[in-house]
Design an enzyme around this catalytic site. Structure first.
Site, PDB file in Angstrom:
ATOM      1  N   LYS A   2       0.845  -1.202   0.000  1.00 17.92           N
ATOM      2  CA  LYS A   2       0.000   0.000   0.000  1.00 17.92           C
ATOM      3  C   LYS A   2       0.879   1.251   0.000  1.00 17.92           C
ATOM      4  CE  LYS A   2      -1.714   1.673   4.017  1.00 17.92           C
ATOM      5  NZ  LYS A   2      -1.421   3.091   4.266  1.00 17.92           N
ATOM      6  N   ASN A   3       1.881   1.268   0.886  1.00 15.23           N
ATOM      7  CA  ASN A   3       2.660   2.502   1.044  1.00 15.23           C
ATOM      8  C   ASN A   3       3.679   2.699  -0.059  1.00 15.23           C
ATOM      9  OD1 ASN A   3       1.118   2.999   3.225  1.00 15.23           O
ATOM     10  ND2 ASN A   3       2.668   2.470   4.757  1.00 15.23           N
ATOM     11  N   ARG A  47      -4.500  10.841   3.562  1.00 15.45           N
ATOM     12  CA  ARG A  47      -3.446  11.822   3.688  1.00 15.45           C
ATOM     13  C   ARG A  47      -2.398  11.707   2.595  1.00 15.45           C
ATOM     14  NH1 ARG A  47      -0.230  11.891   6.561  1.00 15.45           N
ATOM     15  NH2 ARG A  47       0.004  14.084   7.079  1.00 15.45           N
ATOM     16  N   CYS A  57      -4.856  12.831  11.779  1.00 14.37           N
ATOM     17  CA  CYS A  57      -5.680  11.623  11.750  1.00 14.37           C
ATOM     18  C   CYS A  57      -5.639  11.054  13.166  1.00 14.37           C
ATOM     19  CB  CYS A  57      -5.140  10.620  10.728  1.00 14.37           C
ATOM     20  SG  CYS A  57      -3.625   9.851  11.241  1.00 14.37           S
ATOM     21  N   ARG A 108       0.239  14.803  12.199  1.00 19.17           N
ATOM     22  CA  ARG A 108       0.706  14.531  10.841  1.00 19.17           C
ATOM     23  C   ARG A 108       1.007  15.799  10.033  1.00 19.17           C
ATOM     24  NH1 ARG A 108      -1.092   9.276   9.658  1.00 19.17           N
ATOM     25  NH2 ARG A 108       0.562   9.171   8.107  1.00 19.17           N
ATOM     26  N   ASP A 126       4.442   0.915  11.920  1.00 15.48           N
ATOM     27  CA  ASP A 126       3.237   0.281  11.373  1.00 15.48           C
ATOM     28  C   ASP A 126       3.085  -1.166  11.829  1.00 15.48           C
ATOM     29  OD1 ASP A 126       3.314   1.943   8.116  1.00 15.48           O
ATOM     30  OD2 ASP A 126       2.772   2.618  10.114  1.00 15.48           O
ATOM     31  N   ILE A 181       7.467   7.441  16.818  1.00 13.22           N
ATOM     32  CA  ILE A 181       7.175   8.131  15.562  1.00 13.22           C
ATOM     33  C   ILE A 181       5.917   8.981  15.653  1.00 13.22           C
ATOM     34  CG2 ILE A 181       6.760   7.840  13.091  1.00 13.22           C
ATOM     35  CD1 ILE A 181       9.546   6.890  13.903  1.00 13.22           C
ATOM     36  N   ARG A 184      -8.692  -0.385   4.000  1.00 16.72           N
ATOM     37  CA  ARG A 184      -7.769   0.607   3.418  1.00 16.72           C
ATOM     38  C   ARG A 184      -6.415  -0.025   3.144  1.00 16.72           C
ATOM     39  NH1 ARG A 184      -7.481   6.312   6.191  1.00 16.72           N
ATOM     40  NH2 ARG A 184      -5.981   6.356   4.500  1.00 16.72           N
TER      41      ARG A 184
HETATM   42  C1  EPZ Z   1       4.143   7.076   6.025  1.00 11.12           C
HETATM   43  O1  EPZ Z   1       3.398   8.150   6.570  1.00 11.12           O
HETATM   44  C2  EPZ Z   1       3.203   5.886   5.961  1.00 11.12           C
HETATM   45  N1  EPZ Z   1       2.092   6.188   5.072  1.00 11.12           N
HETATM   46  C3  EPZ Z   1       2.689   5.552   7.363  1.00 11.12           C
HETATM   47  O2  EPZ Z   1       1.893   4.378   7.250  1.00 11.12           O
HETATM   48  C4  EPZ Z   1       3.886   5.250   8.255  1.00 11.12           C
HETATM   49  O3  EPZ Z   1       3.423   5.015   9.578  1.00 11.12           O
HETATM   50  C5  EPZ Z   1       4.859   6.429   8.245  1.00 11.12           C
HETATM   51  O4  EPZ Z   1       5.246   6.742   6.887  1.00 11.12           O
HETATM   52  C6  EPZ Z   1       6.124   6.134   9.044  1.00 11.12           C
HETATM   53  O5  EPZ Z   1       6.748   4.996   8.524  1.00 11.12           O
HETATM   54  C7  EPZ Z   1       2.261   6.089   3.732  1.00 11.12           C
HETATM   55  O6  EPZ Z   1       3.339   5.774   3.251  1.00 11.12           O
HETATM   56  C8  EPZ Z   1       1.069   6.375   2.882  1.00 11.12           C
HETATM   57  P1  EPZ Z   1       6.330  10.403   8.058  1.00 11.12           P
HETATM   58  P2  EPZ Z   1       4.024   9.655   6.563  1.00 11.12           P
HETATM   59  O7  EPZ Z   1       6.310  11.643   7.248  1.00 11.12           O
HETATM   60  O8  EPZ Z   1       4.840   9.842   5.338  1.00 11.12           O
HETATM   61  C9  EPZ Z   1       6.715  13.830  11.316  1.00 11.12           C
HETATM   62  C10 EPZ Z   1       0.033   3.008   7.633  1.00 11.12           C
HETATM   63  O9  EPZ Z   1      -0.463   2.520   8.659  1.00 11.12           O
HETATM   64  N2  EPZ Z   1       6.610  14.762  10.186  1.00 11.12           N
HETATM   65  O10 EPZ Z   1       7.479   9.452   7.896  1.00 11.12           O
HETATM   66  O11 EPZ Z   1       2.932  10.598   6.840  1.00 11.12           O
HETATM   67  C11 EPZ Z   1       5.410  13.097  11.578  1.00 11.12           C
HETATM   68  O12 EPZ Z   1       4.574  13.874  12.416  1.00 11.12           O
HETATM   69  C12 EPZ Z   1       0.503   4.443   7.616  1.00 11.12           C
HETATM   70  O13 EPZ Z   1       0.221   2.373   6.552  1.00 11.12           O
HETATM   71  C13 EPZ Z   1       6.783  16.129  10.419  1.00 11.12           C
HETATM   72  O14 EPZ Z   1       7.011  16.553  11.548  1.00 11.12           O
HETATM   73  O15 EPZ Z   1       4.987   9.583   7.835  1.00 11.12           O
HETATM   74  C14 EPZ Z   1       5.851  11.829  12.242  1.00 11.12           C
HETATM   75  O16 EPZ Z   1       6.059  12.087  13.622  1.00 11.12           O
HETATM   76  C15 EPZ Z   1       0.251   5.125   8.954  1.00 11.12           C
HETATM   77  N3  EPZ Z   1       6.695  16.994   9.377  1.00 11.12           N
HETATM   78  C16 EPZ Z   1       7.207  11.543  11.600  1.00 11.12           C
HETATM   79  O17 EPZ Z   1       7.611  12.782  10.973  1.00 11.12           O
HETATM   80  C17 EPZ Z   1       6.446  16.558   8.090  1.00 11.12           C
HETATM   81  O18 EPZ Z   1       6.408  17.408   7.164  1.00 11.12           O
HETATM   82  C18 EPZ Z   1       7.183  10.477  10.539  1.00 11.12           C
HETATM   83  O19 EPZ Z   1       6.168  10.811   9.607  1.00 11.12           O
HETATM   84  C19 EPZ Z   1       6.273  15.170   7.871  1.00 11.12           C
HETATM   85  C20 EPZ Z   1       6.369  14.286   8.928  1.00 11.12           C
END
Ligand code: EPZ
Length: 419
Positions: free
Chosen positions: A22-23, A93, A117, A122, A307, A329, A399
């Site tokens: 998915k991701n 998202r 969410c 996020r 995850d 995270i 999803r």
């Molecule tokens: C991706 O989300 C995945 N989703 C998430 O999977 C996964 O949990 C996450 O990466 C971490 O591995 C998809 O790929 C569609 P991040 P993403 O940006 O990209 C902070 C699932 O269950 N951050 O790596 O949104 C954020 O708040 C989903 O399949 C900022 O501060 O995650 C978090 O604490 C859930 N500013 C950390 O970074 C930003 O601009 C990691 O978030 C972006 C992120």
């Protein structure tokens, strides 16, 4: 149609086919916005989130043709609309991943802020700061991000991420492929889904160095070409079913799963007493003897995947001894705890850590799902529990898990979806 009933206590045995990730597919589909020709993706999972991304790309004027039998999708542009509306973005998202490609290819994008969410706020500040470093003008008003490239297009830049972000790495990687000059992403995310996106972009003609590392260098091109790319297998789905085999005391072969993509998850499962062995057809997961408690801390890849945190916690609920699960995270990713507790689990949350004390047996109960991975952790608990568990709000599951009850029933689970 949003409840699943499970009668627990049956060890799983047999083969589970692992679907495309998915991701990965949610970052690969927006790559088509960059290309001058069609992008064909194969090994595409049949998921609600893929349908949402399809709807968004069609809204942007892209042709999106799914060949469900072939598990393929072909996406052709160019985009004629450059706005991603709130009613689509709020559902998923990952819609924000059209921002980088639209700005890079068309010089303008207007994308609804994704908002938070269940698991956290996020933010997307790293996405926006990166685009600004590439010369884009960003304004945020009325809940929308408006991004405009400078005259002549985005400029390559050196972008250092203070926090490792999968989405920000993906958005800026996509944008950099059509920028003028070189972009360097430092402290880039290293998840296998990023590697898969780099491989796909290289097939489209992008020049990228550093694949699989936390430092990516992209030489911008004037255009990207048509290409075909197979979506990498879903390591989180594989890890989830590995936990299903372990929690029921069974043995399954995860077809197509790759040990290297499980990262620390494989190591931690082995430490807990689960056999994880790579074979030509995939990963064989066997519950050896008793499970014992192991501490985990979630980290960016190759660390233990956030995850997988909820699923592993379900497993630790029936391990011998205690386990400390620390979530680093996201700020609110323990929503499965109260539901697991209703099934007899012994869990105490202290800030970002949860202490799990294993019990002999969980007991089935009606439980409520709140997000994708919390939902599936309740299914896992139900598979092991004595009696009947009904998981409500299972649309979360749809999803991210393709044919979940079919795949589990095929290896002996007593599981069915209730109308
Ligand atoms: C991706 O989300 C995945 N989703 C998430 O999977 C996964 O949990 C996450 O990466 C971490 O591995 C998809 O790929 C569609 P991040 P993403 O940006 O990209 C902070 C699932 O269950 N951050 O790596 O949104 C954020 O708040 C989903 O399949 C900022 O501060 O995650 C978090 O604490 C859930 N500013 C950390 O970074 C930003 O601009 C990691 O978030 C972006 C992120």
């Amino acid at each position: 149609m949003d409840r699943i009933r499970i009668r627990g206590g049956k060890p799983l045995s047999g083969n589970i086919p692992i679907s495309g990730a998915k991701n990965a597919v949610l970052a690969l589909m927006p790559a088509a916005l960059l290309a001058a020709g069609p992008l064909r993706l194969t090994n595409v999972p049949n998921l609600a989130d893929v349908a949402t991304m399809t709807a968004l790309l069609r809204h942007l004027g892209m042709e999106v043709a799914h060949d469900t039998a072939a598990r393929a999708v072909t996406i052709a542009g160019p985009a004629t609309v450059h706005e991603a509306p709130y009613d689509i973005v709020r559902k998923m998202r990952a819609s924000v991943l059209v921002l980088g490609p639209l700005v890079a290819r068309h010089g303008i994008a207007r994308v609804s802020l994704p908002g938070g969410c269940a698991i956290g706020t996020r933010p997307v500040d790293l996405h926006l700061k990166g685009l600004e470093a590439m010369g884009a003008t960003i304004t945020v008003e009325a809940g929308y991000i408006e991004a405009r490239a400078p005259t002549g297009g985005l400029q390559g830049a050196r972008i250092i991420f203070p926090v490792t972000s999968v989405g920000a790495t993906e958005n800026l990687l996509l944008a950099a492929t059509l920028a003028n000059g070189e972009t360097e992403l430092v402290n880039a995310a290293r998840e296998p889904e990023i590697e898969d996106l780099v491989l796909c972009l290289m097939r489209m003609g992008a020049r990228i160095e550093g694949i699989g590392t936390d430092r990516l260098r992209i030489q911008g091109a004037t255009s990207l070409a048509a290409a075909s790319h197979p979506v990498v297998m879903d390591r989180i789905e594989a890890g989830t079913y590995a936990c299903a085999a372990a929690i029921t005391g069974g043995e399954v072969l995860l077809e197509g799963a790759r040990l290297e993509h499980l990262g620390a998850v494989a190591r931690v499962l082995r430490e807990a007493g689960v056999g994880v062995n790579e074979e030509p057809a995939g990963l064989r997961v066997t519950r050896m003897n008793g499970l014992h408690g192991v501490d985990v801390v979630t980290e960016p890849f190759p660390g233990f995947a956030t995850d997988m945190q909820a699923q592993f916690m379900a497993l630790m609920c029936v391990a011998q001894g205690a386990s400390m699960v620390t979530e680093t995270i996201f700020e609110n990713r323990f929503m499965h705890v109260p539901e697991l507790t209703r099934m007899g689990a012994r869990i105490n949350v202290h800030g970002a850590s949860a202490i799990v004390r294993g019990v002999l047996r969980l007991s089935g109960a009606p439980v409520m799902a709140t997000d994708l991975r919390a939902s599936v952790s309740l299914v896992l608990a139900g598979l092991a529990a004595q009696g009947e568990t009904v998981v409500n709000r299972v649309y979360h599951l749809d999803r991210g898990y393709e044919r979940l009850e079919e795949k589990l029933a095929a290896v002996g689970a007593d599981i069915e979806r209730l109308a």
